[in-house]
Design an enzyme around this catalytic site. Structure first.
Site, short mmCIF file in Angstrom:
data_model
loop_
_atom_site.label_atom_id
_atom_site.label_comp_id
_atom_site.label_asym_id
_atom_site.label_seq_id
_atom_site.Cartn_x
_atom_site.Cartn_y
_atom_site.Cartn_z
N ARG A 175 2.08 -3.15 -2.43
CA ARG A 175 0.97 -3.81 -3.11
C ARG A 175 1.14 -3.68 -4.62
O ARG A 175 0.82 -4.60 -5.37
CB ARG A 175 -0.37 -3.23 -2.66
N CYS A 233 -6.82 2.13 -7.73
CA CYS A 233 -6.26 1.73 -6.44
C CYS A 233 -6.73 0.30 -6.18
O CYS A 233 -6.78 -0.50 -7.10
CB CYS A 233 -6.71 2.70 -5.34
#
Length: 278
Positions: A175, A233
């Site tokens: 990611r 995150c």
């Protein structure tokens, strides 16, 4: 006081050994994309534990501030008081073993000024004692949130830290690189941020690595003495686990609560892809 507690230590403290005050227990089982934690709690939890819903009680409504923005402090305080938490009450939080949700509750309590909060190391999977299906009704606590006890970043501050300090991206490496993005508008990372997945903070059993190993990991990423460190995150949940790991290593770190879900929703903000920070 350390920010984590072992299952054996928790069993001893919960029994009131050595004159200790038994902690209030919060069950914060949650997983990104489900299943919901409440049915798991009802099927069996630590005796006396109160369930807290991460999506509804440890987060505000999703929007421009991200998928899990911080809750309103007054609302959060009401939830904690209903759980039986007072200012001088020791608190232990746990989840299913991933550590993300428990760390979110730990961070929120610490950020709002509670002095005695620990995470059950390894979560429920580390617990070998009995479980209960009873739903407790604790006496109302008196905890009143006073936000600001831990450092917090907004998007502009995160961008500045990526340029001038150390901003860690706690998501999975794919990611960070932008190879996949299953949730947010676009894949990639904040330009200048370094990849530091939360999986690197724990052993195979889900417990945190020893402090010396965590320190070595973060020093290798640039968390040298005096460096300003921040973490983000996807939506500010797993980053709390990394802030906790940094604390165990003796490194203060700020949380960018809006994280990638906030950053990527603003098309004016730059996006970096690939394995390199820039």
């Amino acid at each position: 006081m350390t920010a984590i507690i072992t299952a054996a230590q928790l069993a001893s403290e919960s029994a009131g050994s050595a004159g200790s005050t038994p902690p209030v227990l919060l069950d914060v089982r949650w997983q990104l994309g489900g299943p919901p934690g409440r049915p798991q709690y009802e099927a069996g939890h630590l005796p006396g534990a109160v369930f807290v819903d991460l999506d509804k009680e440890l987060s505000g409504p999703p929007g421009t501030g991200g998928r899990h923005p911080l809750p309103d402090p007054a609302d959060f305080g009401a939830v904690m008081r209903r759980a039986g938490i007072s200012q001088d009450t020791p608190v232990v939080v746990y989840d299913g073993g991933q550590g993300w949700a428990a760390a979110r509750a730990w961070w929120l309590l610490r950020w709002t000024g509670h002095p005695d909060v620990r995470v059950l190391d390894g979560g429920l999977t580390a617990w070998t004692g009995p479980l209960s299906t009873d739903t407790p009704s604790p006496a109302e606590g008196d905890f009143t949130p006073a936000p600001g006890a831990l450092p917090l970043l907004d998007a502009d501050e995160a961008a500045a830290l990526a340029r001038d300090g150390l901003l860690l991206d706690a998501r999975a490496a794919e990611r960070y690189r932008g190879d996949v993005e299953p949730i947010d508008r676009v894949g990639g990372h904040v330009p200048g941020a370094l990849s530091a997945p939360t999986t690197g903070n724990v052993a195979e059993n889900g417990c945190f690595l020893p402090a010396r190993d965590l320190l070595a990991r973060f020093e290798a990423l640039g968390a040298t003495p005096g460096a300003e460190v921040g973490v983000y995150c996807g939506s500010g949940v797993s980053a709390a686990q990394e802030v906790l790991a940094l604390e165990l290593a003796g490194i203060p770190a700020a949380l960018y609560a809006g994280s990638w879900s906030e950053w990527s929703s603003d098309e004016s903000r730059p996006v970096a892809t690939g394995p390199d920070p820039l």
